[in-house]
Design an enzyme around this catalytic site. Structure first.
Site, PDB file in Angstrom:
ATOM      1  N   ASN A  13       0.839  -1.209   0.000  1.00  0.00           N
ATOM      2  CA  ASN A  13       0.000   0.000   0.000  1.00  0.00           C
ATOM      3  C   ASN A  13       0.871   1.256   0.000  1.00  0.00           C
ATOM      4  O   ASN A  13       0.542   2.237  -0.658  1.00  0.00           O
ATOM      5  CB  ASN A  13      -0.943   0.009   1.209  1.00  0.00           C
ATOM      6  N   LEU A  92      -2.437   1.737  18.357  1.00  0.00           N
ATOM      7  CA  LEU A  92      -2.065   3.078  18.831  1.00  0.00           C
ATOM      8  C   LEU A  92      -3.026   3.510  19.929  1.00  0.00           C
ATOM      9  O   LEU A  92      -4.232   3.250  19.849  1.00  0.00           O
ATOM     10  CB  LEU A  92      -2.078   4.061  17.660  1.00  0.00           C
ATOM     11  N   HIS A 108      -8.235  -1.201   5.813  1.00  0.00           N
ATOM     12  CA  HIS A 108      -8.553  -2.497   6.410  1.00  0.00           C
ATOM     13  C   HIS A 108      -9.106  -3.408   5.303  1.00  0.00           C
ATOM     14  O   HIS A 108      -9.954  -2.981   4.515  1.00  0.00           O
ATOM     15  CB  HIS A 108      -9.603  -2.297   7.526  1.00  0.00           C
TER      16      HIS A 108
HETATM   17  C1  GRF Z   1      -3.208  -4.888   3.974  1.00  0.00           C
HETATM   18  O1  GRF Z   1      -4.096  -5.914   3.633  1.00  0.00           O
HETATM   19  C2  GRF Z   1      -3.863  -3.893   4.902  1.00  0.00           C
HETATM   20  O2  GRF Z   1      -5.205  -3.684   4.641  1.00  0.00           O
HETATM   21  C3  GRF Z   1      -3.689  -4.579   6.238  1.00  0.00           C
HETATM   22  O3  GRF Z   1      -2.394  -5.132   6.173  1.00  0.00           O
HETATM   23  C4  GRF Z   1      -2.048  -5.392   4.814  1.00  0.00           C
HETATM   24  C5  GRF Z   1      -0.781  -4.665   4.539  1.00  0.00           C
HETATM   25  O4  GRF Z   1      -0.272  -4.933   3.259  1.00  0.00           O
HETATM   26  N1  GRF Z   1      -3.927  -3.672   7.318  1.00  0.00           N
HETATM   27  P1  GRF Z   1       0.954  -4.091   2.707  1.00  0.00           P
HETATM   28  O5  GRF Z   1       2.025  -4.090   3.790  1.00  0.00           O
HETATM   29  O6  GRF Z   1       0.488  -2.709   2.378  1.00  0.00           O
HETATM   30  O7  GRF Z   1       1.424  -4.853   1.495  1.00  0.00           O
END
Ligand code: GRF
Length: 215
Positions: A13, A92, A108
């Site tokens: 992400n 947090l 999420h």
């Molecule tokens: C994602 O599925 C996010 O929604 C969750 O953890 C995962 C993180 O993936 N909270 P990345 O580290 O961004 O690849």
């Protein structure tokens, strides 16, 4: 708009946000990446893009409060106006959440308020629900709760495994997160009670399963 991204791992992400921010028209820039876990791939992604990062290993702090305070100090020093949790796997505390009220957002991998917490894709498949997806929301004291900015949905297939579903949802996350940050940086988001209002919103067809406004 200067933004900070908080990660704990792979950082796909984060990568999506880095890629969006490289587009000249995109109204946000990542000023700093923070990780509570040393040596993770997300830190390497930041380095490859020339973005400074800070590792604050929570295990080296005496208390949750001390860790949160150190994070607040470093984030505020970075000048970030928006704080994005992107796979940040450390809870947090209330003080942190209140400090960044309505400028702290999380992604999420479920259609909240369904399936908060962990092991989401296993639970989705076990429940037999036919739709899943992701949610970008403002963070409140209660875990995986808070005004929803955007959701993207996809069908759960009959032969899905948690791994297969997770990888399709993750792809949706990347588009949804960038869209949420863009709206925020454009100053188009307001929060009234528990509702997010996006001014002059056109439906982002590409990240909704059913973009027909009649439904
Ligand atoms: C994602 O599925 C996010 O929604 C969750 O953890 C995962 C993180 O993936 N909270 P990345 O580290 O961004 O690849």
């Amino acid at each position: 708009m200067p933004i900070a991204v908080l990660i704990s791992g792979h950082g796909s992400n984060l990568q999506a946000l880095i890629d969006s921010c490289q587009n000249e028209d995109f109204p946000a820039r990542i000023v700093k990446v923070f990780s509570n876990v040393p040596g993770v791939e997300g830190i390497k992604r930041a380095a490859r893009s020339g973005i400074p990062s800070v590792v604050l290993d929570h295990k080296t702090f005496d208390s949750r409060e001390a860790f949160d305070e150190a994070m607040i100090k470093r984030i505020d020093e970075s000048g970030a106006e928006l704080v994005c949790l992107a796979g940040f796997m450390r809870r947090l505390g209330n003080k942190f959440v209140q400090h960044y009220h309505n400028r702290l957002i999380n992604i999420h991998p479920s259609l909240l308020p369904a399936f908060p917490g962990l092991n989401i894709h296993e639970q989705v498949i076990e429940s037999g629900t036919k739709l899943s997806g992701c949610t970008v929301h403002f963070v409140r004291e209660e875990l995986d709760n808070g005004p929803i900015i955007i959701q993207a949905a996809l069908p759960v297939n009959q032969n899905d495994t948690p791994k297969l579903l997770a990888s399709r949802v993750l792809e949706l996350e990347h588009g949804a997160y960038s869209q949420a940050v863009k709206w925020f940086a454009e100053g188009r988001i307001t929060v009234e009670d528990n509702q997010v209002i996006i001014s002059e919103s056109e439906t982002p067809n590409s990240i909704l399963v059913n973009p027909d406004p009649r439904f």
